[in-house]
Design a protein around this motif. Sequence first.
Motif, mmCIF file in Angstrom:
data_model
loop_
_atom_site.group_PDB
_atom_site.id
_atom_site.type_symbol
_atom_site.label_atom_id
_atom_site.label_comp_id
_atom_site.label_asym_id
_atom_site.label_seq_id
_atom_site.Cartn_x
_atom_site.Cartn_y
_atom_site.Cartn_z
ATOM 1 N N GLY A 35 -7.987 -36.145 1.439
ATOM 2 C CA GLY A 35 -7.969 -37.595 1.574
ATOM 3 C C GLY A 35 -8.197 -37.960 3.016
ATOM 4 N N ALA A 36 -7.537 -39.049 3.465
ATOM 5 C CA ALA A 36 -7.764 -39.527 4.818
ATOM 6 C C ALA A 36 -6.985 -38.699 5.812
ATOM 7 N N GLY A 37 -7.563 -38.582 7.005
ATOM 8 C CA GLY A 37 -6.860 -37.869 8.062
ATOM 9 C C GLY A 37 -5.812 -38.779 8.687
ATOM 10 N N ALA A 38 -4.688 -38.176 9.073
ATOM 11 C CA ALA A 38 -3.623 -38.956 9.704
ATOM 12 C C ALA A 38 -3.470 -38.442 11.133
ATOM 13 N N LEU A 97 -10.847 -29.597 10.693
ATOM 14 C CA LEU A 97 -10.653 -29.440 9.244
ATOM 15 C C LEU A 97 -9.930 -30.642 8.633
ATOM 16 N N PRO A 98 -8.804 -31.121 9.218
ATOM 17 C CA PRO A 98 -8.177 -32.334 8.661
ATOM 18 C C PRO A 98 -9.081 -33.562 8.760
ATOM 19 N N GLY A 132 -3.972 -31.032 2.208
ATOM 20 C CA GLY A 132 -3.901 -32.487 2.290
ATOM 21 C C GLY A 132 -5.271 -33.121 2.210
ATOM 22 N N ALA A 179 -11.266 -32.840 5.668
ATOM 23 C CA ALA A 179 -10.611 -32.624 4.378
ATOM 24 C C ALA A 179 -9.357 -33.467 4.200
ATOM 25 N N GLY A 180 -8.925 -34.160 5.242
ATOM 26 C CA GLY A 180 -7.703 -34.937 5.135
ATOM 27 C C GLY A 180 -6.507 -34.131 5.613
ATOM 28 N N GLY A 181 -5.424 -34.836 5.895
ATOM 29 C CA GLY A 181 -4.214 -34.184 6.400
ATOM 30 C C GLY A 181 -3.952 -34.610 7.839
ATOM 31 N N GLU A 182 -2.979 -33.954 8.465
ATOM 32 C CA GLU A 182 -2.599 -34.322 9.839
ATOM 33 C C GLU A 182 -3.588 -33.754 10.826
ATOM 34 N N LEU A 183 -4.229 -34.609 11.621
ATOM 35 C CA LEU A 183 -5.108 -34.063 12.651
ATOM 36 C C LEU A 183 -4.478 -34.283 14.015
#
Lengths: 355, 489
Positions: free
Chosen positions: B467-470, A13-14, B465, A17-21
């Motif tokens: 945008g880009a994944g971190a 999901l991150p 969140g 969609a973005g976020g901490e993976l």
Amino acid sequence: MIEPRAFLRRFVLPLCAGGELHVGRPLGAAELATLLKETELELHEENRLLAEARARVLSSVWLYPLEVGWDTPSARLAAAIHNLLALSHPDLGGRRARERIERFTAGLLALPPPAEVEELLRRHSLCAGVLELTRTDVDLDTWAAVYSFRGQEPPRRLLRWKGLRRVREARRTLRWLEEEAMDEAQVGLLGALFAASPLTALLSPTRARPPLELGGLARYLRTAAVARLCVHAYLELGLRAVGPSLARAFWQLSNGEARRRDGALETICGLVGYLFAARALARPAEPLEGPEELEADLPAVLLALSGCGQLPSAEALGDAEVARQLARQNELTRRRLGAEAERALTLRLQRSLAA
Amino acid sequence: MANQTRFMAPGLHPDSRGVALGRLVLVLLPSLDRVVGLFRALSERISLDDVLTALKIVQVRTPLQSREFVVELPVSGSHAADGLAATAALLGGLSFTGTSKHFVKYRDSRSPLGYDVDSLHAGQGDYVLYDSDFVQAYQREREIPFAQLVLNLAPQREREDRLQASDQALLRVVPGLWRAIVSYLHRSRCACEVAACERQPQGARAAAAEQPERFYLLRCRLAPRMEGLFRSTPGVELHRLVAKQVAVELGYRHPLALGSCGSIFDEGSFYLFSGSRGALDVLAASPAFVPAGSLVQLATQALPTETLKGSAAESVTVPLRLVLAGGARPPAVAARVPVAQAPWLKKLIYLLPPPAFAELALCATEDFIYLYSAHAIEYIPLGEMYHQVAPGVLAPIGYELLPRVHPDVLVQHLGSGEDKLVFFTPEGKAPVWIGRERFTPLSRRALAAVALARPEPTPLDAEAGAGAGAIQNDPLGLFPLWGFREGEK
């Protein structure tokens, strides 16, 4: 053993969609089998959220609604991306462990090429996130030692008594695809990932590695909607940025054996002509200057196309103004490069087309 | 100054509050950008149209040859002058008042009723300004027309700018795209008008006798979803009409509030401020807008209800009547389900066989859900069934239409057929028509759009969140490959 819903929530999901993976232990055959079982559980909340996130990714490039579900290619690609990132994990074991992961991941990425546009888009919706991944590294310099943490937070014990222990903390966010130090095997796997998701490869022409290679991608550009999508993406990125990569890939294709496959070279010739026509339509009276390096000069490619009769006529273009703009672009390139270079380029392309 | 009614400075008189005031307030500013700043502030607060007739912007020169700018503004009372002086002070300007040539310092906190002079300055000059600290004469150098100042200002970027529902949008489209965009708007049922325009080249290009640049203007009200589309489409500029003959590109804002100085724009011309190109297109004549409907192929034109109620024909024709009929029951091709029965319909959809999804189409209105199948609607035992009297003309089962005219005549009369379905309802109300394009196949989940109750799940943290994944590397433990297998045992 992997918990599929947690994997979807914390990694896939991150990624979309973005976020901490969160990158954890590498996934093996047993974990993949568990993930594949997830296809039977369509009603999970994570599945719904993931489908929405993937649809959002696609909505930026594709105009029409498309069902994006969790299927076998999705599970294999997600597991492969996870393992690819795990290869950059600082806690991973030694050379033999890496070789095992690389071997298994290569197998995951050996997917058959997408047979239809929908499948092409579905794979891109999962892989597009790889292009934007970032990682924050922390360097801790203390009075006794220097510690380095890649994608991890330093333990709190090292941050205590900062003044007394002269702790200096330096954080740096790097773009994983461009700045991460990778070995040859990792770059090879990255190439396999882009081969498994051709649209992702087409929409990221300026990426540092692996370089754009049009031989295997030309067949997808024969679908008008995909070609239009790519051209619009290139115009958005700007031809000054995209041009060198495209031109290098074009001449590489014209020299290689892949040019004969399904009329690949003719397809790319059409793409370049369409690209300049669309640009002339959008931004009249602004010819493009090329770089110093002839191999990276996209206007020179257009000039060679014109010399080989590969550019559509004014009637086929449908707009006399666009035809005039293309002629003006070629005139400017001709003046810049000289008649000798034009002859050489045209001859070179003619030979490739005839071979 | 208290109670003083006669002044040494000519043209000064006490206003109703006793403040010494002339007909004009004169603002002295050091540079042209301050002049623009003054008008930016004023255009937000007052209507500049009211003062334009007497407004002057003059570049002046001191005896030491330094250049400054003088803005003359007519005032009706000290309240208006206070506002001007306060704005001028914010921009580092000095305010004076008077009627001609001799201008004394406007009132401030040290002298609330204003200032006068002991004696008039005898030096040469077009303006003589008396401050508490200096007396200075200025020579007029040149006058800058206000209209020229406004038209030369480039629009400024405003990122959060969005079209409001009340805004009229104007699309400036390059020649190759206008037909496609007009067709798209027409298909999306956005009423729009089109005008072909030509922009005369200016400056060096005009000297080189270049052809005039042709473009097209489309005037319409856009649905919110189209705004992003048009803003990101190359070759299309999205403008907002800020006055009848003035438009500014969306995402940009003219430094002045153009609505407050509308009189500077020529009634017969049209002005298009483009921020992305940094240019102003001035059309010598107002664009002749033509309704887009007359430029595209019409397939879904609305059926005017007046056709059925035509009073002129009423004397010689009989109205169509829906009456009870006996005899064999014709196959039902449509159903009208009240919205109250939507939950039943929803349950029923789970039980439908695959062919039904291919055949059934659905259109939801405020009161009813209409279901239609080209062949026969056999799977929906809900609502009211309709049979086909003529192509596209539907009557409830058990009813027929009188008089029994030929189906072709009925189709021609009602304008039904390929484009629309006309439902005659037994309640005695006017027939209802629905365009066929409004019917969505069931397989495309049209029912979800019918406001059926469905609890919204709580979003997970990860979704927040965007945008880009971190990448976050989790601890792998002592044996990262424990249990890792490359294939099945």
